[in-house]
Design an enzyme around this catalytic site. Structure first.
Site, PDB file in Angstrom:
ATOM      1  N   ARG A 159       0.791  -1.038   0.055  1.00 24.63           N
ATOM      2  CA  ARG A 159       0.072  -0.018   0.062  1.00 24.63           C
ATOM      3  C   ARG A 159       0.973   1.358  -0.071  1.00 24.63           C
ATOM      4  NH1 ARG A 159      -2.731  -3.979  -0.588  1.00 24.63           N
ATOM      5  NH2 ARG A 159      -4.684  -4.334   0.612  1.00 24.63           N
ATOM      6  N   SER A 230     -10.825   0.439   3.719  1.00 24.97           N
ATOM      7  CA  SER A 230      -9.980   0.243   4.838  1.00 24.97           C
ATOM      8  C   SER A 230      -9.646   1.517   5.308  1.00 24.97           C
ATOM      9  CB  SER A 230      -8.801  -0.999   4.701  1.00 24.97           C
ATOM     10  OG  SER A 230      -9.328  -2.020   3.897  1.00 24.97           O
ATOM     11  N   GLU A 325      -4.810   4.773   6.174  1.00 23.89           N
ATOM     12  CA  GLU A 325      -4.396   4.332   4.759  1.00 23.89           C
ATOM     13  C   GLU A 325      -5.040   5.578   4.061  1.00 23.89           C
ATOM     14  OE1 GLU A 325      -5.065   0.304   3.051  1.00 23.89           O
ATOM     15  OE2 GLU A 325      -6.330   1.239   1.599  1.00 23.89           O
TER      16      GLU A 325
HETATM   17  P1  FAD Z   1      -8.967   9.764  -4.716  1.00 26.31           P
HETATM   18  O1  FAD Z   1      -9.424   9.021  -3.401  1.00 26.31           O
HETATM   19  O2  FAD Z   1      -9.559  10.429  -5.458  1.00 26.31           O
HETATM   20  O3  FAD Z   1      -7.383   9.883  -4.457  1.00 26.31           O
HETATM   21  C1  FAD Z   1      -6.518   9.426  -3.405  1.00 26.31           C
HETATM   22  C2  FAD Z   1      -5.327  10.049  -3.454  1.00 26.31           C
HETATM   23  O4  FAD Z   1      -4.570   9.917  -4.593  1.00 26.31           O
HETATM   24  C3  FAD Z   1      -5.320  11.739  -3.108  1.00 26.31           C
HETATM   25  O5  FAD Z   1      -4.209  12.072  -2.402  1.00 26.31           O
HETATM   26  C4  FAD Z   1      -5.522  12.287  -4.592  1.00 26.31           C
HETATM   27  O6  FAD Z   1      -4.975  13.515  -4.653  1.00 26.31           O
HETATM   28  C5  FAD Z   1      -4.378  11.242  -5.090  1.00 26.31           C
HETATM   29  N1  FAD Z   1      -4.719  11.064  -6.654  1.00 26.31           N
HETATM   30  C6  FAD Z   1      -5.932  10.696  -7.340  1.00 26.31           C
HETATM   31  N2  FAD Z   1      -5.610  10.656  -8.357  1.00 26.31           N
HETATM   32  C7  FAD Z   1      -4.465  10.894  -8.668  1.00 26.31           C
HETATM   33  C8  FAD Z   1      -3.796  11.343 -10.075  1.00 26.31           C
HETATM   34  N3  FAD Z   1      -4.200  11.108 -11.207  1.00 26.31           N
HETATM   35  N4  FAD Z   1      -2.364  11.788  -9.972  1.00 26.31           N
HETATM   36  C9  FAD Z   1      -1.811  12.166  -8.753  1.00 26.31           C
HETATM   37  N5  FAD Z   1      -2.398  12.064  -7.365  1.00 26.31           N
HETATM   38  C10 FAD Z   1      -3.821  11.359  -7.562  1.00 26.31           C
HETATM   39  N6  FAD Z   1      -8.051   0.107  -1.936  1.00 26.31           N
HETATM   40  C11 FAD Z   1      -7.196  -1.180  -1.982  1.00 26.31           C
HETATM   41  O7  FAD Z   1      -6.055  -0.961  -2.540  1.00 26.31           O
HETATM   42  N7  FAD Z   1      -7.900  -2.261  -2.246  1.00 26.31           N
HETATM   43  C12 FAD Z   1      -9.089  -2.561  -2.164  1.00 26.31           C
HETATM   44  O8  FAD Z   1      -9.664  -3.714  -2.163  1.00 26.31           O
HETATM   45  C13 FAD Z   1      -9.961  -1.348  -1.806  1.00 26.31           C
HETATM   46  N8  FAD Z   1     -11.164  -1.170  -1.574  1.00 26.31           N
HETATM   47  C14 FAD Z   1     -12.118  -0.315  -1.248  1.00 26.31           C
HETATM   48  C15 FAD Z   1     -13.333  -0.590  -1.234  1.00 26.31           C
HETATM   49  C16 FAD Z   1     -14.112   0.678  -0.984  1.00 26.31           C
HETATM   50  C17 FAD Z   1     -15.592   0.378  -0.492  1.00 26.31           C
HETATM   51  C18 FAD Z   1     -13.570   1.971  -0.999  1.00 26.31           C
HETATM   52  C19 FAD Z   1     -14.397   3.210  -0.531  1.00 26.31           C
HETATM   53  C20 FAD Z   1     -12.185   2.171  -1.065  1.00 26.31           C
HETATM   54  C21 FAD Z   1     -11.528   1.155  -1.273  1.00 26.31           C
HETATM   55  N9  FAD Z   1     -10.011   1.043  -1.658  1.00 26.31           N
HETATM   56  C22 FAD Z   1      -9.331  -0.001  -1.717  1.00 26.31           C
HETATM   57  C23 FAD Z   1      -9.453   2.454  -1.416  1.00 26.31           C
HETATM   58  C24 FAD Z   1      -9.444   3.170  -2.848  1.00 26.31           C
HETATM   59  O9  FAD Z   1     -10.624   2.779  -3.913  1.00 26.31           O
HETATM   60  C25 FAD Z   1      -8.057   3.071  -3.743  1.00 26.31           C
HETATM   61  O10 FAD Z   1      -6.959   3.531  -2.990  1.00 26.31           O
HETATM   62  C26 FAD Z   1      -8.118   3.869  -4.977  1.00 26.31           C
HETATM   63  O11 FAD Z   1      -7.236   3.828  -6.006  1.00 26.31           O
HETATM   64  C27 FAD Z   1      -8.358   5.515  -4.791  1.00 26.31           C
HETATM   65  O12 FAD Z   1      -8.623   5.898  -6.011  1.00 26.31           O
HETATM   66  P2  FAD Z   1      -9.521   7.429  -6.362  1.00 26.31           P
HETATM   67  O13 FAD Z   1      -9.462   7.764  -7.865  1.00 26.31           O
HETATM   68  O14 FAD Z   1     -10.947   7.217  -5.531  1.00 26.31           O
HETATM   69  O15 FAD Z   1      -8.541   8.116  -5.430  1.00 26.31           O
HETATM   70  P1  NAP Z   2     -10.167 -10.632   4.800  1.00 28.63           P
HETATM   71  O1  NAP Z   2      -9.990 -11.916   3.519  1.00 28.63           O
HETATM   72  O2  NAP Z   2     -11.096 -11.105   5.760  1.00 28.63           O
HETATM   73  O3  NAP Z   2      -8.688 -10.993   5.294  1.00 28.63           O
HETATM   74  C1  NAP Z   2      -8.520 -10.042   6.465  1.00 28.63           C
HETATM   75  C2  NAP Z   2      -6.861  -9.510   6.168  1.00 28.63           C
HETATM   76  O4  NAP Z   2      -6.022 -10.707   6.503  1.00 28.63           O
HETATM   77  C3  NAP Z   2      -6.781  -8.873   4.900  1.00 28.63           C
HETATM   78  O5  NAP Z   2      -6.631  -7.442   5.120  1.00 28.63           O
HETATM   79  C4  NAP Z   2      -5.683  -9.564   4.412  1.00 28.63           C
HETATM   80  O6  NAP Z   2      -4.431  -8.702   3.979  1.00 28.63           O
HETATM   81  C5  NAP Z   2      -4.978 -10.500   5.445  1.00 28.63           C
HETATM   82  N1  NAP Z   2      -5.031 -11.691   4.718  1.00 28.63           N
HETATM   83  C6  NAP Z   2      -5.989 -12.767   4.690  1.00 28.63           C
HETATM   84  N2  NAP Z   2      -5.711 -14.160   3.827  1.00 28.63           N
HETATM   85  C7  NAP Z   2      -4.321 -13.804   3.494  1.00 28.63           C
HETATM   86  C8  NAP Z   2      -3.403 -14.272   2.840  1.00 28.63           C
HETATM   87  N3  NAP Z   2      -3.627 -15.873   2.334  1.00 28.63           N
HETATM   88  N4  NAP Z   2      -2.192 -13.923   2.630  1.00 28.63           N
HETATM   89  C9  NAP Z   2      -1.929 -12.494   3.171  1.00 28.63           C
HETATM   90  N5  NAP Z   2      -2.830 -11.897   3.752  1.00 28.63           N
HETATM   91  C10 NAP Z   2      -3.794 -12.267   3.928  1.00 28.63           C
HETATM   92  O7  NAP Z   2     -10.035  -9.452   4.097  1.00 28.63           O
HETATM   93  P2  NAP Z   2     -11.322  -8.519   3.669  1.00 28.63           P
HETATM   94  O8  NAP Z   2     -11.229  -7.233   4.670  1.00 28.63           O
HETATM   95  O9  NAP Z   2     -12.536  -9.167   3.386  1.00 28.63           O
HETATM   96  O10 NAP Z   2     -10.743  -7.764   2.473  1.00 28.63           O
HETATM   97  C11 NAP Z   2     -10.396  -8.760   1.109  1.00 28.63           C
HETATM   98  C12 NAP Z   2      -9.523  -7.949   0.205  1.00 28.63           C
HETATM   99  O11 NAP Z   2      -9.857  -6.948  -0.022  1.00 28.63           O
HETATM  100  C13 NAP Z   2      -8.041  -7.809   1.113  1.00 28.63           C
HETATM  101  O12 NAP Z   2      -6.911  -8.073   0.294  1.00 28.63           O
HETATM  102  C14 NAP Z   2      -8.245  -6.444   1.382  1.00 28.63           C
HETATM  103  O13 NAP Z   2      -6.989  -5.778   1.523  1.00 28.63           O
HETATM  104  C15 NAP Z   2      -9.005  -5.935   0.173  1.00 28.63           C
HETATM  105  N6  NAP Z   2      -9.867  -4.600   0.676  1.00 28.63           N
HETATM  106  C16 NAP Z   2      -9.138  -3.318   0.837  1.00 28.63           C
HETATM  107  C17 NAP Z   2      -9.776  -2.291   0.980  1.00 28.63           C
HETATM  108  C18 NAP Z   2      -8.886  -0.958   1.157  1.00 28.63           C
HETATM  109  O14 NAP Z   2      -9.650   0.168   1.281  1.00 28.63           O
HETATM  110  N7  NAP Z   2      -7.755  -1.198   1.072  1.00 28.63           N
HETATM  111  C19 NAP Z   2     -11.367  -2.474   1.223  1.00 28.63           C
HETATM  112  C20 NAP Z   2     -11.653  -3.408   1.220  1.00 28.63           C
HETATM  113  C21 NAP Z   2     -11.127  -4.662   0.970  1.00 28.63           C
HETATM  114  P3  NAP Z   2      -4.354  -7.721   2.739  1.00 28.63           P
HETATM  115  O15 NAP Z   2      -5.410  -6.392   3.137  1.00 28.63           O
HETATM  116  O16 NAP Z   2      -3.083  -7.337   2.754  1.00 28.63           O
HETATM  117  O17 NAP Z   2      -4.964  -8.138   1.557  1.00 28.63           O
END
Ligand code: FAD
Ligand code: NAP
Length: 329
Positions: A159, A230, A325
Protein backbone atom coordinates in the site's frame (compact mmCIF):
# COMPACT_ATOMS: atom_id res chain seq x y z
CA UNK A 1 -13.02 24.10 -19.00
CA UNK A 2 -15.28 25.73 -16.43
CA UNK A 3 -13.90 26.74 -13.02
CA UNK A 4 -16.66 26.77 -10.40
CA UNK A 5 -16.52 28.48 -7.04
CA UNK A 6 -17.71 27.40 -3.58
CA UNK A 7 -18.43 23.97 -5.07
CA UNK A 8 -19.91 21.10 -3.01
CA UNK A 9 -17.70 18.00 -2.84
CA UNK A 10 -20.33 15.89 -1.05
CA UNK A 11 -20.93 13.64 -4.05
CA UNK A 12 -17.29 13.67 -5.16
CA UNK A 13 -15.86 11.56 -2.32
CA UNK A 14 -17.14 8.26 -0.98
CA UNK A 15 -17.17 9.39 2.67
CA UNK A 16 -19.85 11.92 1.72
CA UNK A 17 -19.00 14.75 4.13
CA UNK A 18 -20.72 18.05 3.43
CA UNK A 19 -17.57 19.87 2.31
CA UNK A 20 -16.93 22.59 -0.25
CA UNK A 21 -14.00 23.52 -2.48
CA UNK A 22 -13.09 27.16 -3.02
CA UNK A 23 -12.53 26.30 -6.72
CA UNK A 24 -13.43 23.20 -8.74
CA UNK A 25 -12.78 22.16 -12.35
CA UNK A 26 -13.04 18.97 -14.37
CA UNK A 27 -9.92 18.27 -16.42
CA UNK A 28 -10.67 16.34 -19.62
CA UNK A 29 -7.57 17.26 -21.65
CA UNK A 30 -4.04 17.78 -20.50
CA UNK A 31 -3.86 20.96 -22.56
CA UNK A 32 -6.48 22.46 -20.19
CA UNK A 33 -3.69 22.71 -17.60
CA UNK A 34 -2.43 25.72 -19.58
CA UNK A 35 -5.63 27.56 -18.64
CA UNK A 36 -5.00 27.14 -14.93
CA UNK A 37 -2.84 29.05 -12.47
CA UNK A 38 -0.67 26.17 -11.24
CA UNK A 39 0.93 28.30 -8.52
CA UNK A 40 -1.93 27.73 -6.10
CA UNK A 41 -3.04 24.98 -3.73
CA UNK A 42 -4.25 22.12 -5.97
CA UNK A 43 -5.78 18.75 -5.17
CA UNK A 44 -6.01 16.13 -7.91
CA UNK A 45 -9.22 14.24 -7.30
CA UNK A 46 -10.03 10.82 -8.74
CA UNK A 47 -13.05 8.92 -7.44
CA UNK A 48 -12.54 10.32 -3.94
CA UNK A 49 -12.50 6.80 -2.46
CA UNK A 50 -9.25 7.00 -0.53
CA UNK A 51 -9.50 10.39 1.10
CA UNK A 52 -11.34 12.24 3.80
CA UNK A 53 -11.96 15.98 3.81
CA UNK A 54 -11.66 17.32 7.36
CA UNK A 55 -12.62 20.88 6.38
CA UNK A 56 -13.55 22.95 3.33
CA UNK A 57 -10.77 22.82 0.72
CA UNK A 58 -9.17 26.23 0.41
CA UNK A 59 -7.79 25.82 -3.12
CA UNK A 60 -8.53 24.30 -6.53
CA UNK A 61 -9.86 20.76 -6.76
CA UNK A 62 -9.07 19.36 -10.22
CA UNK A 63 -11.24 16.38 -10.97
CA UNK A 64 -9.20 14.09 -13.18
CA UNK A 65 -11.27 13.06 -16.22
CA UNK A 66 -8.47 12.15 -18.66
CA UNK A 67 -10.05 9.17 -20.34
CA UNK A 68 -8.73 6.98 -23.18
CA UNK A 69 -7.38 3.50 -23.85
CA UNK A 70 -4.58 2.66 -26.35
CA UNK A 71 -3.14 -0.77 -27.12
CA UNK A 72 0.63 -0.27 -27.32
CA UNK A 73 1.86 -3.82 -27.98
CA UNK A 74 0.19 -7.18 -28.62
CA UNK A 75 2.24 -10.40 -28.48
CA UNK A 76 1.22 -14.08 -28.07
CA UNK A 77 1.99 -13.76 -24.34
CA UNK A 78 0.68 -10.34 -23.35
CA UNK A 79 -0.95 -7.03 -24.23
CA UNK A 80 0.56 -3.73 -23.19
CA UNK A 81 -2.08 -1.07 -22.86
CA UNK A 82 -2.07 2.60 -21.89
CA UNK A 83 -5.00 4.22 -20.07
CA UNK A 84 -5.79 7.86 -19.46
CA UNK A 85 -5.54 8.25 -15.69
CA UNK A 86 -9.20 9.26 -15.26
CA UNK A 87 -10.53 5.87 -16.43
CA UNK A 88 -12.51 4.12 -13.70
CA UNK A 89 -10.43 1.26 -12.26
CA UNK A 90 -13.23 -1.30 -12.35
CA UNK A 91 -13.89 -0.49 -16.02
CA UNK A 92 -10.25 -1.46 -16.64
CA UNK A 93 -10.85 -4.78 -14.82
CA UNK A 94 -14.07 -5.41 -16.76
CA UNK A 95 -12.29 -4.61 -20.05
CA UNK A 96 -9.44 -7.01 -19.19
CA UNK A 97 -11.92 -9.79 -18.34
CA UNK A 98 -13.84 -9.27 -21.61
CA UNK A 99 -10.57 -9.54 -23.52
CA UNK A 100 -9.38 -12.61 -21.55
CA UNK A 101 -6.38 -10.76 -20.14
CA UNK A 102 -5.05 -11.87 -16.75
CA UNK A 103 -3.36 -10.08 -13.86
CA UNK A 104 -5.89 -7.68 -12.34
CA UNK A 105 -9.00 -9.86 -11.89
CA UNK A 106 -8.65 -10.07 -8.08
CA UNK A 107 -8.63 -6.26 -7.98
CA UNK A 108 -12.16 -6.15 -9.43
CA UNK A 109 -14.57 -3.85 -7.65
CA UNK A 110 -12.01 -1.48 -6.13
CA UNK A 111 -13.49 2.01 -6.50
CA UNK A 112 -11.67 4.99 -7.99
CA UNK A 113 -9.56 5.77 -11.04
CA UNK A 114 -6.59 3.99 -12.57
CA UNK A 115 -4.54 7.17 -12.00
CA UNK A 116 -4.77 6.76 -8.23
CA UNK A 117 -4.08 3.02 -8.31
CA UNK A 118 -0.25 3.32 -8.33
CA UNK A 119 -0.28 5.76 -5.39
CA UNK A 120 -0.99 3.10 -2.79
CA UNK A 121 -0.26 0.16 -5.13
CA UNK A 122 -3.84 -1.05 -4.73
CA UNK A 123 -4.18 -4.62 -3.59
CA UNK A 124 -6.81 -7.23 -2.80
CA UNK A 125 -7.13 -11.00 -2.58
CA UNK A 126 -3.41 -11.58 -3.09
CA UNK A 127 -2.93 -9.37 -6.16
CA UNK A 128 -1.39 -5.91 -6.35
CA UNK A 129 -1.28 -3.31 -9.10
CA UNK A 130 2.50 -3.68 -9.30
CA UNK A 131 2.10 -7.26 -10.59
CA UNK A 132 0.72 -5.95 -13.92
CA UNK A 133 2.12 -2.43 -13.91
CA UNK A 134 4.45 -1.44 -16.78
CA UNK A 135 4.98 2.35 -16.64
CA UNK A 136 3.23 5.67 -16.03
CA UNK A 137 3.61 9.31 -16.93
CA UNK A 138 3.07 12.22 -14.61
CA UNK A 139 2.94 15.98 -14.94
CA UNK A 140 4.99 17.70 -12.26
CA UNK A 141 2.91 20.57 -10.90
CA UNK A 142 6.08 22.28 -9.64
CA UNK A 143 8.38 22.01 -12.67
CA UNK A 144 5.49 21.81 -15.19
CA UNK A 145 7.24 18.93 -16.98
CA UNK A 146 6.10 15.44 -17.97
CA UNK A 147 8.10 12.48 -16.61
CA UNK A 148 7.95 8.73 -17.28
CA UNK A 149 8.42 6.23 -14.44
CA UNK A 150 9.05 2.50 -14.79
CA UNK A 151 7.95 -0.05 -12.20
CA UNK A 152 11.33 0.16 -10.49
CA UNK A 153 11.14 3.97 -10.27
CA UNK A 154 7.78 3.79 -8.48
CA UNK A 155 9.22 1.97 -5.42
CA UNK A 156 6.04 -0.01 -4.90
CA UNK A 157 5.55 -1.51 -1.45
CA UNK A 158 2.65 -2.72 0.65
CA UNK A 159 0.00 0.00 0.00
CA UNK A 160 2.90 2.31 -0.74
CA UNK A 161 4.89 3.99 -3.54
CA UNK A 162 7.12 6.95 -4.30
CA UNK A 163 3.92 9.05 -4.63
CA UNK A 164 3.49 8.82 -0.86
CA UNK A 165 6.99 10.16 -0.20
CA UNK A 166 9.23 12.21 -2.51
CA UNK A 167 6.58 12.84 -5.17
CA UNK A 168 3.72 13.44 -2.72
CA UNK A 169 1.26 16.16 -3.75
CA UNK A 170 3.04 17.49 -6.84
CA UNK A 171 2.93 14.58 -9.31
CA UNK A 172 -0.25 14.48 -11.36
CA UNK A 173 -0.38 10.97 -12.87
CA UNK A 174 -1.73 11.40 -16.41
CA UNK A 175 -1.43 7.89 -17.87
CA UNK A 176 -0.86 4.37 -16.60
CA UNK A 177 0.37 1.49 -18.78
CA UNK A 178 -0.32 -2.11 -17.78
CA UNK A 179 1.08 -5.32 -19.23
CA UNK A 180 -1.65 -7.96 -18.99
CA UNK A 181 -1.06 -11.64 -19.58
CA UNK A 182 -2.76 -13.86 -22.14
CA UNK A 183 -1.62 -16.91 -20.20
CA UNK A 184 -4.12 -18.19 -17.64
CA UNK A 185 -2.63 -18.11 -14.14
CA UNK A 186 -5.06 -17.41 -11.32
CA UNK A 187 -4.29 -16.54 -7.72
CA UNK A 188 -6.88 -18.42 -5.65
CA UNK A 189 -5.04 -18.65 -2.31
CA UNK A 190 -7.06 -16.18 -0.26
CA UNK A 191 -9.40 -17.86 2.24
CA UNK A 192 -12.60 -16.49 0.62
CA UNK A 193 -11.45 -17.81 -2.78
CA UNK A 194 -10.49 -21.19 -1.35
CA UNK A 195 -14.01 -21.39 0.14
CA UNK A 196 -15.57 -20.38 -3.18
CA UNK A 197 -13.60 -22.66 -5.52
CA UNK A 198 -11.80 -25.39 -3.53
CA UNK A 199 -9.52 -27.09 -6.05
CA UNK A 200 -11.50 -25.95 -9.11
CA UNK A 201 -10.09 -23.46 -11.64
CA UNK A 202 -12.84 -20.95 -12.47
CA UNK A 203 -12.98 -19.01 -15.71
CA UNK A 204 -11.71 -15.45 -15.60
CA UNK A 205 -15.22 -14.09 -15.78
CA UNK A 206 -16.48 -16.41 -13.02
CA UNK A 207 -13.58 -15.30 -10.80
CA UNK A 208 -14.39 -11.62 -11.39
CA UNK A 209 -18.08 -12.19 -10.62
CA UNK A 210 -17.18 -14.08 -7.43
CA UNK A 211 -14.81 -11.33 -6.23
CA UNK A 212 -17.55 -8.73 -6.83
CA UNK A 213 -20.08 -10.87 -4.93
CA UNK A 214 -17.73 -11.45 -1.96
CA UNK A 215 -16.98 -7.75 -1.75
CA UNK A 216 -20.68 -6.86 -1.88
CA UNK A 217 -21.42 -9.32 0.94
CA UNK A 218 -18.57 -8.20 3.25
CA UNK A 219 -18.16 -4.46 2.71
CA UNK A 220 -20.65 -1.70 3.42
CA UNK A 221 -21.79 -0.04 0.18
CA UNK A 222 -20.40 3.51 0.19
CA UNK A 223 -23.41 4.68 -1.83
CA UNK A 224 -25.63 3.68 1.12
CA UNK A 225 -23.21 4.40 3.97
CA UNK A 226 -20.29 6.75 3.27
CA UNK A 227 -16.87 5.17 3.81
CA UNK A 228 -13.34 5.12 2.39
CA UNK A 229 -12.68 1.37 2.49
CA UNK A 230 -10.02 0.15 4.92
CA UNK A 231 -9.32 3.14 7.11
CA UNK A 232 -6.00 1.87 8.51
CA UNK A 233 -3.16 -0.14 6.99
CA UNK A 234 -2.60 -3.67 8.24
CA UNK A 235 0.40 -3.32 10.58
CA UNK A 236 3.67 -5.14 10.03
CA UNK A 237 5.17 -6.20 13.36
CA UNK A 238 8.17 -8.29 14.44
CA UNK A 239 7.85 -12.05 14.81
CA UNK A 240 8.70 -11.67 18.54
CA UNK A 241 5.96 -9.12 19.06
CA UNK A 242 3.52 -11.42 17.29
CA UNK A 243 4.56 -14.43 19.43
CA UNK A 244 4.01 -12.43 22.60
CA UNK A 245 0.55 -11.16 21.46
CA UNK A 246 -0.58 -14.60 20.34
CA UNK A 247 -0.27 -15.85 23.94
CA UNK A 248 -3.21 -13.59 24.89
CA UNK A 249 -4.87 -13.71 21.45
CA UNK A 250 -4.42 -17.26 20.10
CA UNK A 251 -6.76 -16.57 17.15
CA UNK A 252 -4.68 -13.58 15.94
CA UNK A 253 -3.45 -14.62 12.46
CA UNK A 254 -0.18 -13.54 10.90
CA UNK A 255 0.99 -13.45 7.28
CA UNK A 256 4.63 -13.43 6.15
CA UNK A 257 6.13 -10.08 5.17
CA UNK A 258 9.72 -9.16 4.24
CA UNK A 259 9.83 -6.82 7.28
CA UNK A 260 8.25 -9.14 9.88
CA UNK A 261 4.67 -10.37 9.86
CA UNK A 262 1.48 -8.68 8.70
CA UNK A 263 -1.53 -8.79 11.00
CA UNK A 264 -5.13 -7.81 10.50
CA UNK A 265 -5.89 -4.25 11.66
CA UNK A 266 -9.62 -5.04 11.63
CA UNK A 267 -9.04 -7.77 14.25
CA UNK A 268 -7.26 -5.29 16.58
CA UNK A 269 -10.10 -2.76 16.22
CA UNK A 270 -12.79 -5.39 16.76
CA UNK A 271 -11.03 -6.84 19.84
CA UNK A 272 -10.77 -3.29 21.19
CA UNK A 273 -14.57 -3.15 21.20
CA UNK A 274 -15.15 -0.72 18.32
CA UNK A 275 -17.10 -2.84 15.83
CA UNK A 276 -20.43 -1.03 15.35
CA UNK A 277 -19.30 1.83 17.67
CA UNK A 278 -20.91 5.23 16.99
CA UNK A 279 -19.77 8.74 17.78
CA UNK A 280 -22.67 10.98 16.81
CA UNK A 281 -23.04 10.56 13.02
CA UNK A 282 -19.74 8.75 12.38
CA UNK A 283 -18.64 5.32 13.52
CA UNK A 284 -17.15 1.92 12.82
CA UNK A 285 -19.06 -0.37 10.47
CA UNK A 286 -20.93 -3.17 12.21
CA UNK A 287 -20.12 -5.34 9.18
CA UNK A 288 -16.36 -4.75 9.05
CA UNK A 289 -14.29 -3.19 11.87
CA UNK A 290 -11.62 -1.78 9.53
CA UNK A 291 -14.16 0.46 7.83
CA UNK A 292 -15.14 3.78 9.38
CA UNK A 293 -18.48 5.12 8.22
CA UNK A 294 -20.56 8.25 7.84
CA UNK A 295 -24.08 7.57 9.10
CA UNK A 296 -25.50 10.42 7.06
CA UNK A 297 -24.64 13.85 8.31
CA UNK A 298 -21.24 13.14 9.88
CA UNK A 299 -18.93 15.82 11.21
CA UNK A 300 -15.25 15.53 10.18
CA UNK A 301 -14.18 16.65 13.67
CA UNK A 302 -16.05 13.68 15.19
CA UNK A 303 -14.26 11.42 12.74
CA UNK A 304 -10.85 12.79 13.81
CA UNK A 305 -11.80 12.25 17.48
CA UNK A 306 -12.87 8.68 16.70
CA UNK A 307 -9.69 7.95 14.72
CA UNK A 308 -7.52 9.11 17.65
CA UNK A 309 -9.60 7.11 20.13
CA UNK A 310 -9.14 3.94 18.04
CA UNK A 311 -5.39 4.54 17.65
CA UNK A 312 -4.96 5.12 21.41
CA UNK A 313 -7.07 2.13 22.48
CA UNK A 314 -5.41 -0.27 20.03
CA UNK A 315 -2.01 0.96 21.20
CA UNK A 316 -2.88 0.44 24.83
CA UNK A 317 -4.19 -3.10 24.12
CA UNK A 318 -1.58 -4.33 21.62
CA UNK A 319 1.35 -1.83 21.66
CA UNK A 320 0.75 -1.28 17.95
CA UNK A 321 0.27 2.15 16.40
CA UNK A 322 -2.29 1.99 13.62
CA UNK A 323 -1.47 4.17 10.62
CA UNK A 324 -4.33 5.53 8.49
CA UNK A 325 -4.40 4.32 4.89
CA UNK A 326 -6.69 7.16 3.79
CA UNK A 327 -5.39 10.62 2.87
CA UNK A 328 -6.61 13.57 4.96
CA UNK A 329 -7.33 17.02 3.53
P1 FAD B 1 -8.87 9.56 -4.65
O1 FAD B 1 -9.51 9.13 -3.38
O2 FAD B 1 -9.57 10.53 -5.49
O3 FAD B 1 -7.42 10.11 -4.31
C1 FAD B 1 -6.59 9.45 -3.39
C2 FAD B 1 -5.24 10.18 -3.36
O4 FAD B 1 -4.61 10.06 -4.62
C3 FAD B 1 -5.40 11.68 -3.11
O5 FAD B 1 -4.27 12.09 -2.38
C4 FAD B 1 -5.37 12.28 -4.52
O6 FAD B 1 -4.91 13.61 -4.56
C5 FAD B 1 -4.41 11.35 -5.22
N1 FAD B 1 -4.69 11.20 -6.64
C6 FAD B 1 -5.82 10.73 -7.22
N2 FAD B 1 -5.67 10.68 -8.56
C7 FAD B 1 -4.42 11.12 -8.82
C8 FAD B 1 -3.67 11.30 -10.02
N3 FAD B 1 -4.16 11.02 -11.24
N4 FAD B 1 -2.40 11.78 -9.90
C9 FAD B 1 -1.87 12.08 -8.70
N5 FAD B 1 -2.55 11.96 -7.54
C10 FAD B 1 -3.81 11.47 -7.60
N6 FAD B 1 -7.93 0.05 -1.98
C11 FAD B 1 -7.20 -1.07 -2.16
O7 FAD B 1 -5.98 -1.00 -2.32
N7 FAD B 1 -7.79 -2.31 -2.17
C12 FAD B 1 -9.12 -2.47 -2.01
O8 FAD B 1 -9.60 -3.59 -2.04
C13 FAD B 1 -9.92 -1.31 -1.79
N8 FAD B 1 -11.24 -1.41 -1.58
C14 FAD B 1 -11.98 -0.29 -1.32
C15 FAD B 1 -13.34 -0.44 -1.05
C16 FAD B 1 -14.12 0.69 -0.80
C17 FAD B 1 -15.59 0.51 -0.49
C18 FAD B 1 -13.53 1.97 -0.82
C19 FAD B 1 -14.38 3.20 -0.59
C20 FAD B 1 -12.19 2.12 -1.06
C21 FAD B 1 -11.39 0.99 -1.31
N9 FAD B 1 -10.01 1.08 -1.56
C22 FAD B 1 -9.26 -0.04 -1.78
C23 FAD B 1 -9.34 2.40 -1.55
C24 FAD B 1 -9.45 3.18 -2.89
O9 FAD B 1 -10.50 2.71 -3.67
C25 FAD B 1 -8.15 3.09 -3.70
O10 FAD B 1 -7.07 3.59 -2.97
C26 FAD B 1 -8.24 3.86 -5.03
O11 FAD B 1 -7.09 3.62 -5.81
C27 FAD B 1 -8.43 5.36 -4.85
O12 FAD B 1 -8.73 5.91 -6.13
P2 FAD B 1 -9.47 7.30 -6.29
O13 FAD B 1 -9.45 7.63 -7.74
O14 FAD B 1 -10.79 7.26 -5.64
O15 FAD B 1 -8.47 8.26 -5.49
P1 NAP C 1 -10.06 -10.87 4.68
O1 NAP C 1 -10.09 -11.81 3.54
O2 NAP C 1 -11.10 -10.99 5.76
O3 NAP C 1 -8.62 -10.93 5.35
C1 NAP C 1 -8.32 -10.09 6.46
C2 NAP C 1 -6.92 -9.55 6.31
O4 NAP C 1 -6.01 -10.64 6.36
C3 NAP C 1 -6.75 -8.86 4.99
O5 NAP C 1 -6.60 -7.51 5.24
C4 NAP C 1 -5.56 -9.52 4.34
O6 NAP C 1 -4.48 -8.63 4.09
C5 NAP C 1 -5.08 -10.56 5.32
N1 NAP C 1 -5.01 -11.87 4.64
C6 NAP C 1 -5.99 -12.81 4.56
N2 NAP C 1 -5.54 -13.90 3.92
C7 NAP C 1 -4.26 -13.64 3.56
C8 NAP C 1 -3.27 -14.38 2.86
N3 NAP C 1 -3.50 -15.61 2.41
N4 NAP C 1 -2.07 -13.80 2.66
C9 NAP C 1 -1.82 -12.57 3.10
N5 NAP C 1 -2.73 -11.80 3.78
C10 NAP C 1 -3.93 -12.34 4.01
O7 NAP C 1 -10.07 -9.36 4.14
P2 NAP C 1 -11.27 -8.41 3.72
O8 NAP C 1 -11.32 -7.30 4.67
O9 NAP C 1 -12.49 -9.20 3.40
O10 NAP C 1 -10.72 -7.82 2.35
C11 NAP C 1 -10.47 -8.68 1.25
C12 NAP C 1 -9.40 -8.09 0.38
O11 NAP C 1 -9.83 -6.84 -0.14
C13 NAP C 1 -8.09 -7.81 1.14
O12 NAP C 1 -7.01 -8.10 0.31
C14 NAP C 1 -8.18 -6.34 1.45
O13 NAP C 1 -6.90 -5.70 1.50
C15 NAP C 1 -8.97 -5.80 0.26
N6 NAP C 1 -9.75 -4.62 0.66
C16 NAP C 1 -9.06 -3.45 0.78
C17 NAP C 1 -9.74 -2.30 1.13
C18 NAP C 1 -9.00 -0.97 1.19
O14 NAP C 1 -9.63 0.06 1.27
N7 NAP C 1 -7.68 -0.99 1.16
C19 NAP C 1 -11.10 -2.32 1.39
C20 NAP C 1 -11.75 -3.54 1.30
C21 NAP C 1 -11.07 -4.69 0.93
P3 NAP C 1 -4.40 -7.64 2.81
O15 NAP C 1 -5.30 -6.53 3.15
O16 NAP C 1 -2.98 -7.25 2.79
O17 NAP C 1 -4.82 -8.38 1.59
Amino acid sequence: MKIQTNYSLKTHHTFGFNIKAKLFARLKNLSDLKKIDLNQKILILGGGSNLVFTKDFDGLVLQNSLSYIKIKKDTPQSVTVEFGSGVCWDKVCAWATRNKLYGIENLSGIPGTIGAAPIQNIGAYGQELKDSFYKLSYFDLKTKKIHILTKKDCHFGYRDSVFKSTLKSHAYIVSVTLRLSKIKKLNLNYPDLVSAFGNKQPTLSKLRKTILAIRASKLPDWKQQGNAGSFFKNPIISQDHYQSLSKSYPDLKSYPDPHGVKINAGYLIEKSGFKGYKLNQVGVSDKHALILVNHGDGDPQDLLTLVQKIIDTVYSNFTITLVPEVNFY
